[in-house]
Design a protein around this motif. Structure first.
Motif, PDB file in Angstrom:
ATOM      1  N   VAL A 283       0.977  -1.104  -0.197  1.00 18.49           N
ATOM      2  CA  VAL A 283      -0.057  -0.161  -0.179  1.00 18.49           C
ATOM      3  C   VAL A 283       0.758   1.320   0.006  1.00 18.49           C
ATOM      4  CG1 VAL A 283      -1.706   1.411   1.380  1.00 18.49           C
ATOM      5  CG2 VAL A 283      -1.771  -1.152   1.259  1.00 18.49           C
ATOM      6  N   PHE A 284       0.855   1.951  -1.154  1.00 21.17           N
ATOM      7  CA  PHE A 284       1.597   3.459  -1.127  1.00 21.17           C
ATOM      8  C   PHE A 284       0.691   4.540  -0.921  1.00 21.17           C
ATOM      9  CE2 PHE A 284       3.319   6.658  -4.043  1.00 21.17           C
ATOM     10  CZ  PHE A 284       4.536   6.873  -3.443  1.00 21.17           C
ATOM     11  N   VAL A 285       1.263   5.319  -0.180  1.00 21.36           N
ATOM     12  CA  VAL A 285       0.483   6.476   0.141  1.00 21.36           C
ATOM     13  C   VAL A 285       1.506   7.809  -0.081  1.00 21.36           C
ATOM     14  CG1 VAL A 285      -0.405   7.792   2.080  1.00 21.36           C
ATOM     15  CG2 VAL A 285      -0.372   5.385   2.240  1.00 21.36           C
ATOM     16  N   ASP A 286       1.163   8.768  -0.787  1.00 24.50           N
ATOM     17  CA  ASP A 286       1.728   9.992  -1.276  1.00 24.50           C
ATOM     18  C   ASP A 286       0.727  11.064  -1.285  1.00 24.50           C
ATOM     19  OD1 ASP A 286       3.167  11.589  -3.093  1.00 24.50           O
ATOM     20  OD2 ASP A 286       4.673  10.219  -2.832  1.00 24.50           O
TER      21      ASP A 286
ATOM     22  N   ALA B 292       2.829   4.446  -9.198  1.00 20.06           N
ATOM     23  CA  ALA B 292       2.780   3.206  -8.476  1.00 20.06           C
ATOM     24  C   ALA B 292       1.686   2.286  -8.857  1.00 20.06           C
ATOM     25  CB  ALA B 292       2.673   3.548  -7.018  1.00 20.06           C
ATOM     26  N   ALA B 293       0.094   2.676  -8.851  1.00 18.56           N
ATOM     27  CA  ALA B 293      -0.678   1.968  -9.455  1.00 18.56           C
ATOM     28  C   ALA B 293      -0.542   1.279 -10.680  1.00 18.56           C
ATOM     29  CB  ALA B 293      -1.944   2.832  -9.309  1.00 18.56           C
TER      30      ALA B 293
ATOM     31  N   ILE C 291       0.445  -1.790  -7.699  1.00 19.55           N
ATOM     32  CA  ILE C 291       0.658  -1.449  -6.087  1.00 19.55           C
ATOM     33  C   ILE C 291      -0.477  -0.594  -5.733  1.00 19.55           C
ATOM     34  CG2 ILE C 291       1.636   0.038  -4.545  1.00 19.55           C
ATOM     35  CD1 ILE C 291       4.078  -0.178  -6.390  1.00 19.55           C
ATOM     36  N   ARG C 292      -1.045  -0.850  -4.734  1.00 15.34           N
ATOM     37  CA  ARG C 292      -2.507  -0.323  -4.141  1.00 15.34           C
ATOM     38  C   ARG C 292      -1.992   0.965  -3.856  1.00 15.34           C
ATOM     39  NH1 ARG C 292      -4.462  -4.187   0.307  1.00 15.34           N
ATOM     40  NH2 ARG C 292      -2.155  -4.656   0.345  1.00 15.34           N
TER      41      ARG C 292
END
Length: 204
Positions: free
Chosen positions: A165-168, A177-178, A182-183
């Motif tokens: 899970v990537f948060v930005d 990323a998606a 990548i979620r």
């Protein structure tokens, strides 16, 4: 928070304006004054030349581009010092959330566009010690949203795209990323966003 962790989930999170707060206006003004530029023009140049610096360029080359002339040694030292310090104001709410994620057993890693000077300061930061990996653009010679930086992150994590899970805070970075599977979560700092990060990190 009481969420069970599903095996395999790894939280990969940006630093600037996600783990950290935005640069304080007073500190940006101090940098602009030291650079000899109006704040608005300084900010434009600061960000226009930042990608090359984040990719591993030297502080001298960066600040020469921002100012328009090479700064002397002491002035360069102060510019670097003030710049790094301006990014070291961490968000207490996010730190509390990350503490809970760590306590639940979900590994957390950092993926940040950052020049070497900031990367080294973050590597020493006590609040980042629990992170599994601290991945910085200057060390990878890649900057977000280049897909290659996310591939490098997956390799470092030893994780499949669907387990991350990537948060930005920048949609372009989340979209890149998606595209690799990548979620992604676009960070807004709102309560709903923080709850979404917690759910994703704890339950995958």
């Amino acid at each position: 928070m009481g969420f069970p962790r599903v095996g395999g989930t790894h939280l990969l999170i940006d630093f600037g304006e996600v783990v950290s707060l935005a640069q304080p206006a007073g500190e940006v003004a101090a940098l602009a004054a030291l650079a000899g530029l109006p704040v608005g023009e300084f900010s434009r140049r600061y960000w226009a030349h930042r990608p090359a610096y984040d990719a591993g360029g030297t502080a001298l080359a960066y600040w020469t581009a921002v100012i328009g002339a090479a700064p002397g040694g002491e002035r360069l030292r102060r510019l670097v010092e003030l710049d790094v310090a301006s990014w070291l104001h961490l968000d207490p709410g996010m730190l509390r959330l990350l503490d809970a994620v760590h306590e639940a057993g979900t590994p957390v890693s950092l993926l940040s566009n950052a020049p070497r000077e900031l990367a080294r300061a973050l590597g020493r930061h006590a609040d980042l010690k629990p992170f599994a990996h601290l991945l910085f653009s200057a060390d990878l010679a890649l900057v977000k949203p280049d897909p290659a930086i996310f591939a490098a992150a997956l390799e470092a994590l030893g994780a499949a795209p669907g387990d991350v899970v990537f948060v930005d805070d920048r949609p372009a970075n989340v979209d890149a990323a998606a595209a690799l599977g990548i979620r992604g979560i676009v960070f807004t700092g709102t309560a709903a966003c923080l709850a979404g990060v917690a759910r994703a990190a704890f339950v995958g």
